[in-house]
Design an enzyme around this catalytic site. Sequence first.
Site, PDB file in Angstrom:
ATOM      1  N   PHE A  45      20.283  -1.145  18.360  1.00  0.00           N
ATOM      2  CA  PHE A  45      19.086  -1.787  18.971  1.00  0.00           C
ATOM      3  C   PHE A  45      19.088  -3.247  18.733  1.00  0.00           C
ATOM      4  O   PHE A  45      18.001  -3.875  18.797  1.00  0.00           O
ATOM      5  CB  PHE A  45      17.921  -1.067  18.593  1.00  0.00           C
ATOM      6  CG  PHE A  45      17.693   0.457  18.886  1.00  0.00           C
ATOM      7  CD1 PHE A  45      17.209   0.832  20.066  1.00  0.00           C
ATOM      8  CD2 PHE A  45      18.213   1.363  17.898  1.00  0.00           C
ATOM      9  CE1 PHE A  45      17.040   2.245  20.249  1.00  0.00           C
ATOM     10  CE2 PHE A  45      18.128   2.869  18.193  1.00  0.00           C
ATOM     11  CZ  PHE A  45      17.545   3.121  19.515  1.00  0.00           C
ATOM     12  N   GLU A  96       0.666  -1.139  -0.024  1.00  0.00           N
ATOM     13  CA  GLU A  96       0.089  -0.153  -0.029  1.00  0.00           C
ATOM     14  C   GLU A  96       0.872   1.327   0.014  1.00  0.00           C
ATOM     15  O   GLU A  96       2.022   1.150   0.326  1.00  0.00           O
ATOM     16  CB  GLU A  96      -1.024   0.130   1.057  1.00  0.00           C
ATOM     17  CG  GLU A  96      -0.342   0.351   2.601  1.00  0.00           C
ATOM     18  CD  GLU A  96      -1.104   0.089   3.759  1.00  0.00           C
ATOM     19  OE1 GLU A  96      -2.571  -0.273   3.633  1.00  0.00           O
ATOM     20  OE2 GLU A  96      -0.847   0.467   4.804  1.00  0.00           O
ATOM     21  N   GLU A 128      -6.712   1.100  14.262  1.00  0.00           N
ATOM     22  CA  GLU A 128      -5.765   1.863  13.954  1.00  0.00           C
ATOM     23  C   GLU A 128      -5.742   2.851  12.709  1.00  0.00           C
ATOM     24  O   GLU A 128      -6.136   2.284  11.644  1.00  0.00           O
ATOM     25  CB  GLU A 128      -4.365   1.128  13.807  1.00  0.00           C
ATOM     26  CG  GLU A 128      -4.025   0.396  15.218  1.00  0.00           C
ATOM     27  CD  GLU A 128      -2.838  -0.205  15.234  1.00  0.00           C
ATOM     28  OE1 GLU A 128      -1.917  -0.059  14.341  1.00  0.00           O
ATOM     29  OE2 GLU A 128      -2.344  -0.951  16.117  1.00  0.00           O
ATOM     30  N   ASN A 184       9.239   0.053  12.739  1.00  0.00           N
ATOM     31  CA  ASN A 184       7.616  -0.017  12.804  1.00  0.00           C
ATOM     32  C   ASN A 184       7.155  -0.478  14.130  1.00  0.00           C
ATOM     33  O   ASN A 184       5.944  -1.268  14.163  1.00  0.00           O
ATOM     34  CB  ASN A 184       7.300  -1.082  11.635  1.00  0.00           C
ATOM     35  CG  ASN A 184       7.424  -0.364  10.397  1.00  0.00           C
ATOM     36  OD1 ASN A 184       7.214   0.778   9.963  1.00  0.00           O
ATOM     37  ND2 ASN A 184       8.282  -1.140   9.635  1.00  0.00           N
ATOM     38  N   GLU A 233      -5.302  -0.758   9.908  1.00  0.00           N
ATOM     39  CA  GLU A 233      -5.770  -2.057  10.396  1.00  0.00           C
ATOM     40  C   GLU A 233      -6.647  -2.038  11.587  1.00  0.00           C
ATOM     41  O   GLU A 233      -6.792  -0.926  12.196  1.00  0.00           O
ATOM     42  CB  GLU A 233      -4.621  -2.836  10.613  1.00  0.00           C
ATOM     43  CG  GLU A 233      -3.771  -2.288  11.727  1.00  0.00           C
ATOM     44  CD  GLU A 233      -2.275  -3.237  11.726  1.00  0.00           C
ATOM     45  OE1 GLU A 233      -1.936  -3.882  10.662  1.00  0.00           O
ATOM     46  OE2 GLU A 233      -1.658  -3.136  12.895  1.00  0.00           O
TER      47      GLU A 233
END
Length: 669
Positions: free
Chosen positions: A348, A200, A275, A235, A288
């Site tokens: 991270f 998308e 969301e 994300n 979603e």
Amino acid sequence: MFSKILIANRGEIACRIIKTARRMGIKTVAVYSDADKRALHVEMADESVHIGPAAAGESYLVMEKIIAACRRTNADAVHPGYGFLSERAAFAKALQAAELVFIGPNPKAMEAMGDKIESKKCASAAHVSTIPGYLGVIADPDHAVQIADEIGYPVMIKASAGGGGKGMRIAYSASEVADGFARAKSEAASSFGDDRVFVEKFIVDPRHIEIQILGDKHGNLIYLGERECSIQRRNQKVIEEAPSPFLNDAMRKKMGDQAVALARAVGYDSAGTVEFVAGQDGSFYFLEMNTRLQVEHPVTELITGIDLVEQMIHVAAGGKLALTQADVKLNGWAVESRIYAEDPTNNFMPATGRLVSYRPPAEGTHQGITLRNDTGVYEGGEISVHYDPMIAKLVTHAPTRQQAIASQCHALDAFVIDGIRHNIPFLSALMRHPRWHAGNLSTAFIAEEFKGGFALSEPTGCLARRLAAVAAAIDDLSAVRQHAISKSVRGMLARPHRRERVVMLHAARFDVSVETTSDGCLVRFDRDEEPAHIVVSDWRPGQLVWCGTVDAENMAVQVRPVLNGMTLAHAGTHVKARVFTRREAELITFMPSKKVDAADTQLHCPMAGVIMLIAVEVGQEVKAGDPLCVIEAMKMETTLHAARTGVVSKISVRTGDLLAAEAVIMEFA
């Protein structure tokens, strides 16, 4: 009402569900794998059942084992928490067939909303704003590139059955689409057992806003305000807050009404989250729906006073919602930080190991500020390679956003974790960022504000002065204690009222004088016209956190003794502090310094994990930035890249190998 609930999950969410069930007078059953035999949720539950090996695919994801555990313990119902089987309609159906209650939405609603492709179709039919994209099955990387070219870059590649940032990639070019498609499918298959992905349009500079909804089996549906989850990395949400500093009442109502309309269209009957991605211009699009309890649900609970787990249990047992939309009031502000076992200074990378020290700040409410810590670990426990690396969720609630942020800063600085790498220093620094304070957020916040990654910095300016004052006060108190231990009465009497010291914060020098007062001490900086710093604390040598005030401002500083000094950590900074007499300071300048050779011809595994792919061969020349291999750890795949130009001289591992942290993967000439 149920008499016994089995919790088909682990970690902090299992512990959190147990707390509510206990308050409701409901007994609980924990399930556990080999890796979780001594886990906190097992200790907290009334009963526990072993369900298999450490791998989730052989334990927590096996429906038959969960149902067998229910039979064995005579549990009435199952709460899935989040992750694992929480959004599997097949699991809800299997429980129904076994005459057990699933504490969550009905299977039909889960099927409609749990699949991200189908949920977008439902949203469009319910007149909910949706993002342009391709919702069909994508056959291969070439097909994905073709679709992306038609939509226009950048695009988002997402797992249809995904969540939590897994199986998700952003692509800005055709080559990134091809690679992202392969990685997203692989992660989706290993995390959810479903490798379908869709593509998308990616909204540039977006904000992530989600609406908490709550429904029952009698057709009642309400929304409980919004949460903003724009602070994300890869994300994956890092910080959440409620309400959002972006929304006004009109936008809140519009988004809430659309969320309820979508939920009503699919007959939703439990707690869930719709969301949205919001543009900076106030536009918003359906992203979603999560047909489960969200990780960040505590911030909603704190601003509404509604226990979402209690409501889920209540409606699953057939009860009606006691609340109407008019009853929902938003009170104050809540901020949540996700504390992970990961090394923020090393991109991270997930970390594993034993929690040598684990001492969170005390929970409770004081002077209108509430502190809550949802966790599933304990001091001495281990962080396993097999599961998500979350340690805790630290939540603060206050009358205003700035007060909630300030209390979050103090709580993070006072949170003790030793034995493994963790992201508290990063969270502490982020919490003080001017852009965060201004509420000028987007999902690109971390990428934009921490472009070179995160590095522990040394304090400067006013912060350096405050830490120097704390170091001087700590040293002075330690000197008093040493005199007391040696019972040197004469030494105590002879101790000067004003003591001159030199505080070294690494290379920065502060000439100070220290005077004892009835409450604490005064620290004056030489040649400084400003008043003395008033340092007050009940800290005692050996404590890992110095808590007190400097000039009446609350301050928490992590203190660790090291050779010839101490390390101080506060607000995302870290520095070695040494305190000398003036004479000692003169002599220390003659001490030689040691140089360290940083050259490295080996690629080390940054965390315990499994080798998924080796992208090079022996003898192959690589350049800085070239992909070398892919590691899977804690359900996330990470590509390791070459740090410099060289030739691969040796590869020490094979695909499928399980490696310990720091294990050598390959060598370079």
